[in-house]
Scaffold this active site. Structure first.
Site, short mmCIF file in Angstrom:
data_model
loop_
_atom_site.label_atom_id
_atom_site.label_comp_id
_atom_site.label_asym_id
_atom_site.label_seq_id
_atom_site.Cartn_x
_atom_site.Cartn_y
_atom_site.Cartn_z
N ASP A 50 0.84 -1.19 0.00
CA ASP A 50 0.00 0.00 0.00
C ASP A 50 0.88 1.25 0.00
OD1 ASP A 50 -2.74 1.20 0.27
OD2 ASP A 50 -1.70 2.17 1.92
N TYR A 55 3.45 9.88 0.61
CA TYR A 55 4.39 9.26 1.57
C TYR A 55 5.84 9.61 1.20
CZ TYR A 55 0.19 6.52 2.75
OH TYR A 55 -1.09 6.13 3.08
N LYS A 80 -1.96 6.21 -4.53
CA LYS A 80 -3.08 7.14 -4.32
C LYS A 80 -2.81 8.52 -4.92
CE LYS A 80 -3.60 4.77 0.09
NZ LYS A 80 -2.24 4.60 0.64
N HIS A 111 -6.95 9.76 -2.67
CA HIS A 111 -6.50 9.66 -1.28
C HIS A 111 -7.50 10.29 -0.30
CE1 HIS A 111 -2.48 9.15 1.01
NE2 HIS A 111 -3.48 8.97 1.83
N1 LIG Z 1 -5.52 6.30 3.04
C1 LIG Z 1 -5.11 6.98 4.07
O1 LIG Z 1 -5.45 8.17 4.27
C2 LIG Z 1 -4.17 6.34 5.04
C3 LIG Z 1 -3.95 6.94 6.28
C4 LIG Z 1 -3.11 6.30 7.19
C5 LIG Z 1 -2.51 5.10 6.83
N2 LIG Z 1 -2.72 4.54 5.59
C6 LIG Z 1 -2.08 3.26 5.19
O2 LIG Z 1 -2.29 2.30 6.21
C7 LIG Z 1 -1.02 1.82 6.68
C8 LIG Z 1 -1.10 1.46 8.16
O3 LIG Z 1 -1.39 2.57 8.96
P1 LIG Z 1 -0.30 3.20 9.93
O4 LIG Z 1 1.03 3.03 9.35
O5 LIG Z 1 -0.73 4.58 10.27
O6 LIG Z 1 -0.47 2.41 11.27
P2 LIG Z 1 -0.54 0.90 11.81
O7 LIG Z 1 -0.19 -0.08 10.76
O8 LIG Z 1 -1.83 0.81 12.52
O9 LIG Z 1 0.59 0.93 12.94
C9 LIG Z 1 1.94 1.09 12.62
C10 LIG Z 1 2.70 1.20 13.95
O10 LIG Z 1 2.59 -0.05 14.65
C11 LIG Z 1 3.91 -0.60 14.86
N3 LIG Z 1 3.78 -2.05 14.68
C12 LIG Z 1 3.76 -2.76 13.52
N4 LIG Z 1 3.60 -4.08 13.76
C13 LIG Z 1 3.51 -4.22 15.11
C14 LIG Z 1 3.33 -5.34 15.97
N5 LIG Z 1 3.22 -6.58 15.48
N6 LIG Z 1 3.30 -5.10 17.31
C15 LIG Z 1 3.40 -3.86 17.81
N7 LIG Z 1 3.58 -2.75 17.05
C16 LIG Z 1 3.62 -2.93 15.70
C17 LIG Z 1 4.78 0.06 13.82
O11 LIG Z 1 6.12 0.15 14.26
P3 LIG Z 1 7.35 -0.56 13.45
O12 LIG Z 1 7.32 -0.05 12.04
O13 LIG Z 1 8.55 -0.12 14.21
O14 LIG Z 1 7.10 -2.04 13.53
C18 LIG Z 1 4.16 1.46 13.73
O15 LIG Z 1 4.60 2.26 14.83
C19 LIG Z 1 -0.08 2.99 6.36
O16 LIG Z 1 1.28 2.62 6.43
C20 LIG Z 1 -0.57 3.38 5.00
O17 LIG Z 1 -0.09 2.48 4.02
C21 LIG Z 1 -3.56 5.15 4.70
#
Ligand SMILES: NC(=O)c1ccc[n+]([C@@H]2O[C@H](COP(=O)([O-])OP(=O)(O)OC[C@H]3O[C@@H](n4cnc5c(N)ncnc54)[C@H](OP(=O)(O)O)[C@@H]3O)[C@@H](O)[C@H]2O)c1
Length: 321
Positions: A50, A55, A80, A111
């Protein structure tokens, strides 16, 4: 889609294409981190990435894809359209394709249903002289969607969809769309399950994708006692429960990690039982409703239980919408 008995490895889009139910998130992966994270993920079995132009790391993602030696045809890649490109959709797509080093995307999303007007302050996150976001509130989103539909004929995208669209926005778009969005990517986790949005999208064959499924950086979810009780019961981490919950309720899930061990762990799904699903589904309604991703330009997009309260608090603290 009703709950299923075990989390599926893939879903079918309304185009007929298959999409792996777990994809690697790449937001907030710092420079120097994301290429190796993508390479490790692909070598560990991920087949879904994704990405997004905003980004600002798509070149590195592309380097990771190349280093993995996994053939392009085996990977489902999403990117996006950024908010400053609503009037130049194909240009934004071309920039992402060039950065990623691929000649097509499996899925391209709008997005946000928000147009920002680029100015000398910034090409990507422009502000007005008073510091408020340079939002074009009069922009007609059906124009952006028509440009997205036109991309399908170029062969540069296999499917198109949206992200951060509430029911109110989708109902408006529905009046003019000729292609039903394949996907709506939104914030989803037990503190923000968006059951009504899911029911609306299910009815029309729009697949929901869960972003911030772990509660993002400094997650308020991982320490939740009810979540930890379910994790303990199954002998897994709270993260595994949060990731498994989404495919089991019928949603793609996009956990982000740059840690090799967590990247591997996050691909492992467990089967939750009916009690677990009821508990996870009901947490928000019991008073835990909370969003973790709150860009101020998105405050009035019509999501349930979302921005009005948070936006008021931000304004009270001197913030700008
Ligand atoms: N469309 C949109 O507007 C939008 C908005 C936000 C996000 N997104 C997409 O969704 C993805 C995910 O959202 P996000 O990155 O905000 O948050 P997330 O996946 O909910 O959380 C990521 C956080 O959790 C940690 N983490 C990962 N695996 C873990 C585990 N097994 N145990 C404990 N902690 C863990 C990561 O640290 P480490 O990296 O150090 O493991 C990071 O700090 C984004 O990367 C992006 O691709 C899209």
């Amino acid at each position: 889609m009703p709950h299923v008995t075990q989390p599926p490895a893939s879903f079918q889009l309304n185009t007929g294409a298959s999409i792996p139910s777990v994809g690697l998130g790449t937001w907030q992966a710092k420079p120097g981190e994301v290429a190796s994270a993508v390479e490790h993920a692909l070598k560990s079995g991920y087949r879904h990435l994704d990405c997004a132009l905003i980004y600002q790391n798509e070149q590195e993602v592309g380097a990771g894809i190349k280093a993995s030696s996994v053939p392009r045809s085996e990977i489902f890649i999403t990117s996006k359209l950024w908010n400053t490109y609503h009037d130049k959709v194909e240009q934004c797509l071309d920039e992402s394709l060039a950065s990623l080093g691929v000649d097509y995307l499996d899925l391209y999303l709008i997005h946000w249903p928000v147009r920002l007007v680029p100015n000398e302050s910034s090409a990507l996150l422009p502000v007005n002289p008073d510091g408020s976001r340079a939002v074009d509130r009069d922009w007609d989103m059906s124009k952006t969607w028509a440009s997205m539909e036109a991309l399908l004929k170029t062969g540069k995208v296999k499917a198109v969809g949206v992200s951060n669209w509430s029911v109110a926005y989708l109902e408006k778009l529905e009046k003019t769309w000729t292609v039903v969005p394949a996907v709506n990517q939104v914030e989803l986790h037990p503190f923000n399950p968006q059951h009504k949005l899911k029911a609306w999208c299910d009815k029309r064959g729009i697949l929901l994708e869960a972003y911030c499924p772990l509660g993002s950086t400094n997650s308020p979810l991982l320490s939740d006692p009810e979540l930890n009780a379910i994790a303990d019961k199954h002998g897994v981490s709270p993260a595994t429960v949060l990731i498994s919950y989404q495919p089991q309720r019928g949603c793609v899930v996009l956990p982000k990690s740059v840690s090799a061990a967590r990247i591997e762990a996050n691909l492992h799904l467990i089967t939750l039982d009916a009690d677990d699903m009821d508990t996870l589904d009901g947490m928000a309604a019991k008073g835990k409703q909370q969003r973790v991703n709150t860009p101020l330009f998105g405050w009035d997009l019509g999501f349930e239980d979302w921005y009005p309260a948070q936006a008021k608090a931000m304004l009270a603290n001197g913030g700008y919408l």
